[in-house]
Design an enzyme around this catalytic site. Structure first.
Site, PDB file in Angstrom:
ATOM      1  N   GLN A 158      46.300 -13.607  61.219  1.00 55.70           N
ATOM      2  CA  GLN A 158      46.730 -14.347  60.147  1.00 55.70           C
ATOM      3  C   GLN A 158      46.745 -15.797  60.245  1.00 55.70           C
ATOM      4  O   GLN A 158      46.324 -16.717  59.441  1.00 55.70           O
ATOM      5  CB  GLN A 158      47.816 -13.681  59.374  1.00 55.70           C
ATOM      6  CG  GLN A 158      47.630 -12.402  58.722  1.00 55.70           C
ATOM      7  CD  GLN A 158      47.930 -11.362  59.811  1.00 55.70           C
ATOM      8  OE1 GLN A 158      48.099 -11.367  61.048  1.00 55.70           O
ATOM      9  NE2 GLN A 158      48.631 -10.135  59.402  1.00 55.70           N
ATOM     10  N   LYS A 201      56.618 -11.071  59.815  1.00 55.00           N
ATOM     11  CA  LYS A 201      55.645 -10.643  60.574  1.00 55.00           C
ATOM     12  C   LYS A 201      56.080 -10.619  62.110  1.00 55.00           C
ATOM     13  O   LYS A 201      57.078 -11.575  62.757  1.00 55.00           O
ATOM     14  CB  LYS A 201      54.651 -11.720  60.474  1.00 55.00           C
ATOM     15  CG  LYS A 201      53.462 -11.523  61.434  1.00 55.00           C
ATOM     16  CD  LYS A 201      52.852 -10.302  61.609  1.00 55.00           C
ATOM     17  CE  LYS A 201      52.182  -9.788  60.026  1.00 55.00           C
ATOM     18  NZ  LYS A 201      51.977  -8.359  60.030  1.00 55.00           N
ATOM     19  N   ASP A 243      59.231 -10.393  54.433  1.00 56.87           N
ATOM     20  CA  ASP A 243      58.654  -9.173  53.671  1.00 56.87           C
ATOM     21  C   ASP A 243      59.823  -8.669  53.132  1.00 56.87           C
ATOM     22  O   ASP A 243      59.500  -7.844  51.892  1.00 56.87           O
ATOM     23  CB  ASP A 243      57.830  -8.440  54.548  1.00 56.87           C
ATOM     24  CG  ASP A 243      56.585  -8.876  54.858  1.00 56.87           C
ATOM     25  OD1 ASP A 243      56.525  -9.951  55.609  1.00 56.87           O
ATOM     26  OD2 ASP A 243      55.801  -8.707  54.415  1.00 56.87           O
TER      27      ASP A 243
HETATM   28  O1  MRU Z   1      50.963  -8.055  57.541  1.00 58.44           O
HETATM   29  P1  MRU Z   1      50.973  -9.258  56.609  1.00 58.44           P
HETATM   30  O2  MRU Z   1      49.704 -10.143  56.859  1.00 58.44           O
HETATM   31  O3  MRU Z   1      51.010  -8.644  55.165  1.00 58.44           O
HETATM   32  O4  MRU Z   1      52.333  -9.990  56.979  1.00 58.44           O
HETATM   33  C1  MRU Z   1      52.511 -11.132  56.088  1.00 58.44           C
HETATM   34  C2  MRU Z   1      54.093 -11.705  56.448  1.00 58.44           C
HETATM   35  O5  MRU Z   1      54.408 -11.165  57.267  1.00 58.44           O
HETATM   36  C3  MRU Z   1      54.291 -13.007  55.587  1.00 58.44           C
HETATM   37  O6  MRU Z   1      55.153 -13.848  56.614  1.00 58.44           O
HETATM   38  C4  MRU Z   1      55.290 -12.405  54.528  1.00 58.44           C
HETATM   39  O7  MRU Z   1      54.657 -11.358  53.723  1.00 58.44           O
HETATM   40  C5  MRU Z   1      55.482 -13.560  53.434  1.00 58.44           C
HETATM   41  S1  MRU Z   1      53.966 -13.896  52.573  1.00 58.44           S
HETATM   42  C6  MRU Z   1      54.487 -15.238  51.517  1.00 58.44           C
END
Ligand code: MRU
Length: 340
Positions: free
Chosen positions: A189, A241, A230
């Site tokens: 990402q 993450k 999250d």
């Molecule tokens: O697995 P993902 O790409 O959905 O993980 C996203 C993250 O961990 C972001 O840091 C978190 O969702 C915050 S998004 C503003």
């Protein structure tokens, strides 16, 4: 980023989502035309905690319109959407709130009400992101060199982003000297999405392998680490993450601020601490290869949690749209939610 390449495109009653797995090579939208397309997309074509809440709200509106507004149909749609990804609390919360709001209405009013609710949610996301970013600017040192992780920009929220919005808004105001972003293995990402957004915003950016982050943070080239979340437990333990915990340890070792930027919708008082946060484990294949190319031998086992939990005692501050919480988080998060 191309300002037009937002994660959701709403035209009349049609909702299209940007396929984030195709970025940055292709900007490709697909239509949400059933609960199943929404639930399948949540498995990674759309992603980022706040965006998942928004998509959950639209998913419920689409369920009422395409499958029916009766209680049994809505309950089953909610269960399907909620289960699509477990860690980001925004998803389950938005879905449950939509379900409860719909069930309080006569059946013939539910589809329209759910649609309006989802549109309001989008407007609210935009306003909250901006408020959060403005508050985040107060935490930036002069000519800040920031390290961030994963993707927390517009693609992750539907607004201007959370942690990354502090960087892009800070850059517009002349407060940012540089942004380092990790590649964020295994789904990249950071390498695919954050670099794209930062480049489009004109922020001087350097991409690094996740494995280089601890060395960089302790080398004197970074002033502050800012990441998203999250789910934040009542005591401030924060799921984000995978790799976030290691960044926090490095920041503490280097005596640098380690800041979480997330909307208050991400705080879950039902989780007393990080041990109660459900962590998503993803397929071993994601570690053994990428994009159709495989580099690990067939049959190899892989440990692939999508998130880790950073203990609250490593977190310098949690910035939200309502204000900034400081340790001890049990009391300061509560005060934020109560508006104090
Ligand atoms: O697995 P993902 O790409 O959905 O993980 C996203 C993250 O961990 C972001 O840091 C978190 O969702 C915050 S998004 C503003």
């Amino acid at each position: 980023m191309a300002r037009g390449a937002m994660p959701l495109r709403i035209t009349g009653e049609r909702v299209e989502a940007l396929d984030q797995t195709a970025l940055p090579a292709a900007v490709r939208y697909f239509e949400f035309d059933s609960v199943e397309t929404v639930a399948e997309a949540i498995a990674m074509r759309v992603r980022g905690a706040p965006l998942l809440g928004l998509v959950g709200a639209f998913g419920m509106a689409i369920a009422a319109r395409t499958a029916g507004p009766d209680a049994a149909t809505l309950h089953s749609a909610a269960a399907r959407l909620r289960a699509a990804r477990p860690t980001a609390v925004d998803l389950g919360r938005a879905v449950d709130q939509s379900l409860q709001a719909a069930l309080a209405l006569p059946e013939h009013e539910r589809a329209d009400a759910l649609w309006l609710r989802a549109c309001d949610y989008l407007a609210c996301r935009r306003a909250e992101d901006l408020a959060l970013a403005r508050r985040g600017l107060e935490l930036l040192p002069r000519a800040a060199r920031v390290l961030t992780h994963c993707n927390t920009g517009p693609l992750a929220t539907g607004g201007i982003g959370t942690a990354l919005a502090i960087v892009t808004l800070g850059h517009e105001r002349g407060l940012i000297a540089h942004c380092f972003t990790t590649e964020t293995r295994p789904l990249l990402q950071g390498a695919r999405l954050t670099t794209w957004e930062l480049q489009t915003a004109g922020v001087p950016t350097t991409l690094l392998p996740d494995t280089a982050a601890a060395g960089l943070v302790t080398s004197g080239q970074v002033d502050i680490v800012i990441v998203g979340a999250d789910r934040i437990a009542a005591n401030g333990d924060t799921a984000n993450k995978i790799g976030t915990f290691g960044l926090a340890l490095a920041a503490v070792r280097a005596r640098l601020p380690f800041v979480i930027a997330a909307p208050t919708s991400t705080i879950d008082f039902a989780c007393p601490d990080g041990a109660a946060i459900p962590i998503e484990f993803r397929p071993a294949d994601e570690v053994g290869g990428y994009g159709g190319q495989r580099w690990a031998p067939d049959g190899i086992a892989a440990y692939n949690p999508a998130f880790d939990v950073t203990p609250a005692d490593l977190v310098t501050a949690i910035v939200t749209e309502r204000g900034t919480a400081r340790p001890p988080y049990g009391a300061s998060l509560q005060r934020l939610l109560e508006g104090g």
